[in-house]
Design a protein around this motif. Structure first.
Motif: not given
Length: 845
Positions: A563, A566, A571, A575, A596, A599-600, A602
């Protein structure tokens, strides 16, 4: 009402029932019973009921069963099978100490040709199974008695019912009783019913007890002492005060009140909080030669103390004192412990003094309780030690010293504990502990051990004094005391929470050198610190080391790291961290993956999040509603609502129920893409799935309907929200008022604007602008003036450079030109509360 009435003939505290009631208990004469009843279940080692031949046969069976593991095909057993009789089976069962072996033999005997169990054989087996608490086998046995139509006398029925009731099989006991009556295997008598009432009473089944009492009366069976005792008990357990007293009075009239009956009511009084009545009852019964024993008083007092009802406990203790039962260390221990726990220290000390006056030597447990309670202030503890020193000095000094330290720590006097420990260590002999004088006696030297240090170090850690704890920890090692693994863990945990990573690693190396293996907790403290510091490389390296010990990293820390990464736009690094964890054999959970995915989305795109989602699904992960919601929200935001809808269908197929949040995302998405009917369809689906729409749902739809020129539908939906008890918030009001303004419904907007203010919700600058603009369009200049004044009073007038200022400028111009409002506008300009628009223009020209 005075309890003295209990002892007056023919008078009752409470009438049990009306004359026509089934509860009016008849107690004239006891039902006659034979004194020659055969024992239901007896040991047969020297049994008069067995002939010498039967004794020989039973001994032969026992000998075979003890020699080797039981086998139904044992030829020796089969040779003796023709000699089986119920008396022999009883005798064998009573000589077997193992319930399993007894059951195997009983089952084998029951299957032999020409043999049939009688009720005494069944009851012998039932007694063994009930003592061993083998409920499944006991239930099967009771069913077999009925299925095989085994006749019995009332005593045998009562015994079997008691066996079932003793292990909580009350329903089975009640059913057996009815079946035996119905089939005609037995005609129950008072004793049979008494056994059933006892079982029902223990389970608190008041209604069934009353049904059985009525049944007894209808059958003409007389009640005796053993009938009414369980009735009294069940009423007391159920808290039915009046009925309990009525039964007690009935028993008293018949002379059936003994110590057991007496104690049932006293305990009930105590549980009901009627301690005065309990004590009065005790006094009255003593006048009649009945009194409770010491054990019952102890149980009562212990019950009050455990519930922190010390006033009631002291009241009963006073009665115990009068009866001369006070020479009891455990009783004083319970009372003093309760008073200490209740922080009634002076009363505790008074009881301690009373002990000494009675010549009762307090044990160390009592002294420890007092020491622990008086440790809040050193001065109080000093006073206690002075008063008790004569008794304390006879106790081992090391135990006493440990108790003082633990008491000081427990009560938060950590500095006092720290100073006392250092003084006994020989450091700072003249320092500030008034208690040191008790432990610096050269004749009896205190031997410090790991426990002494550990309690103080843990107290320092709890108080957040980590550096003091570390200093004492080093001195402890120099003093020759070995730290425990738990102590190392506590220090490492405290350092890690402060992100003092290097010091934590130093302690980890030190404990390994001492031969202490780190635990899963040790490693995860450091792993959590690395995750908080976003040290991905260090976290992965530690995970590899944890693999060697078979320790698993805690998911909460992995999720925290992901978290945080991200959150800071890393992100892809998150990963990679998860891939590294997988390579080490640790599977992140769906919560971590969800972070994740979010985050990706975003930092890259919705498609990158979708790809990871599909990959984890292919690896066997079962996404939860939160995981789906992350993707659905992103798709709706990207106006790919049809794809989001397919995801909702997919989650439904997997057995997941979309949440209100899920539907809110879809509704918002459809509104933004202009598909307002699809948004309304989503609302219908919510209700179909028994999902309650919340204020966000309604606010989104109200705004959407207004955006597409359907203000009447928006107002209907608003009314529906109110009917369903969903309370509108500030956001909902903003959506409705702004929407109505856009649709040219300024009057309705003004009504809801005022309703919003009545609920003490403050409109923002944007809402004032929207309302003024709508009112201007409808030429409602008086309302424009009122709204403008409110806006000025609230300090929300926009700056001339604000993009919305032209609307205000237009309003001021219109108001200045209208005879109804021009005077008020001039006053506002004169007061400098609004700008003079014409002057501003002139200056600019």
């Amino acid at each position: 009402m005075a309890l003295s009435r209990i002892i007056k003939p023919h008078q009752f505290l409470f009438k049990l029932a009306t004359p026509s009631s089934p509860l009016l208990l008849s107690c004239k004469t006891l039902f006659p019973r034979s004194n020659q009843r055969r024992p239901i279940c007896t040991k047969h080692r020297n049994d008069n009921f067995l002939s010498s031949e039967q004794v020989t046969i039973s001994n032969a069976f026992v000998s075979i069963l003890f020699k080797q593991p039981f086998s139904p095909y044992n030829p020796e057993l089969n040779n003796l099978a023709p000699l089986l009789t119920p008396k022999v089976v009883e005798a064998v069962l009573n000589n077997l100490n193992n319930w399993r072996l007894a059951h195997q033999f009983f089952t084998w005997a029951s299957s032999q040709h020409g043999y049939k169990n009688n009720i005494y054989a069944y009851n012998t087996m039932a007694s063994i199974l009930s003592r061993a608490r083998q409920n499944a086998q006991l239930k099967a046995l009771a069913l077999e008695v009925v299925d095989f139509r085994c006749s019995m006398n009332p005593g045998a029925l009562g015994f079997l019912v008691r066996c079932l009731g003793s292990v909580g099989l009350v329903g089975e006991a009640n059913s057996l009783f009815d079946q035996v009556k119905k089939i005609g295997l037995c005609v129950p008598n008072t004793y049979s019913y008494n056994c059933l009432l006892e079982a029902l009473s223990k389970s608190g089944l008041v209604d069934l007890v009353e049904v059985r009492l009525k049944e007894m009366r209808d059958l003409g069976l007389e009640f005796d002492k053993y009938t009414l005792t369980p009735v009294l008990q069940v009423y007391c357990t159920a808290g039915q005060f009046d009925k309990a007293l009525g039964v007690f009075n009935e028993m008293f009239e018949k002379g059936w009140v003994d110590e057991h009956v007496f104690s049932i009511l006293v305990v009930a009084f105590s549980k009901w909080g009627e301690v005065d009545k309990a004590i009065e009852l005790i006094d009255r019964m003593e006048d009649r030669g009945l009194r409770l024993n010491e054990k019952t008083f102890f149980v009562l007092i212990h019950g009050f103390v455990s519930e922190s009802k010390m006033d009631q406990a002291l009241c009963l203790f006073g009665k115990v004192r009068e009866l001369g039962f006070c020479h009891n260390v455990p009783l004083f221990d319970v009372m003093i412990g309760g008073l200490c726990k209740n922080n009634e220290l002076e009363k505790a000390l008074s009881l301690y003094s009373e002990m000494k006056e009675l010549g009762i030597n307090p044990d160390f447990g009592i002294l420890a309780k007092l020491i622990s309670s008086f440790s809040e202030k050193e001065e109080d503890l000093d006073r206690l030690l002075q008063e008790c020193w004569e008794d304390i000095s006879s106790q081992p000094k090391n135990l006493l010293y440990s108790s003082v330290l633990e008491g000081l720590v427990r009560n938060g006097s950590i500095d006092a504990a720290y100073n006392l420990l250092r003084m006994v260590m020989g450091n700072n002999r003249n320092g500030g502990s008034v208690l040191a004088k008790y432990f610096l006696d050269e004749k009896e030297v205190i031997t410090l051990n790991s426990n002494s240090f550990t309690s103080v170090i843990n107290g320092l850690l709890d108080a957040g004094k980590v550096d003091m704890a570390l200093t004492l920890f080093r001195e402890m090692i120099q003093f020759g005391c070995n730290p425990t693994l738990l102590l190392y863990n506590g220090l490492i945990d405290a350092l890690c929470k402060l992100n003092r990573l290097e010091e934590s690693y130093d302690l980890l190396r030190q404990m390994k050198e001492m031969g202490l293996e780190p635990t899963n907790f040790t490693h995860n403290c450091i792993f959590g610190c690395l995750c908080r510091l976003e040290d991905v490389e260090g976290a992965v390296d530690l995970v590899r080391k944890m693999c060697f010990y078979g320790h698993e990293p805690w998911i909460k820390y992995s999720t925290l790291l992901v978290k945080n990464l991200c959150k800071h736009g890393k992100a892809e690094e998150a990963c990679k961290f998860l891939v590294d964890l997988l390579q080490e054999g640790f599977c992140p959970d769906i919560i971590t993956y969800s972070a994740v995915i979010g985050g990706l989305i975003k930092i890259k795109s919705v498609d990158s999040g979708l790809e990871l989602f599909q990959n984890i699904c292919a690896r066997g992960y079962c996404p939860d509603v939160i995981s789906y919601n992350i993707l659905i929200k992103a798709l709706c935001k990207a106006e790919r609502v049809a794809e989001a809808e397919r995801l909702v269908n997919d989650m439904t197929l997997k057995g997941l129920v979309p949440s209100t949040v899920t539907y809110n995302y879809l509704i918002d998405g459809w509104c933004k893409t202009g598909e307002i009917d699809q948004a309304m369809l989503c609302l219908s689906k919510m209700f179909g799935k028994e999902r309650e729409a919340n204020v966000i749902t309604y606010a989104t739809l109200v705004g959407g309907l207004c955006d597409f020129g359907r203000p009447d539908d928006a107002l209907k939906l608003w009314d529906e929200m109110d009917r369903k008890g969903c309370v509108a918030n500030r956001i909902a009001y903003h959506a409705l008022i702004n929407g109505l303004c856009k649709c040219g419904r300024s009057s309705a907007a003004l009504v809801h604007f005022n309703a919003m203010k009545e609920k003490e919700m403050k409109p923002d600058n944007y809402l004032y602008i929207a309302l003024i603009s709508a009112l201007l369009s409808d030429s409602n200049l008086p309302s424009v003036l009122d709204t403008l004044k409110e806006m000025v009073d609230a300090g929300n007038l926009p700056d001339p450079q604000d993009k919305n200022f032209p609307i205000i400028k237009d309003a001021i111009c219109n108001l200045s030109e209208d005879a109804r409002t021009s005077s008020s506008i001039r006053d506002l300009i004169a007061e400098g509360r609004i700008p003079n628009v014409s002057l501003s223009e002139g200056a600019e020209g």
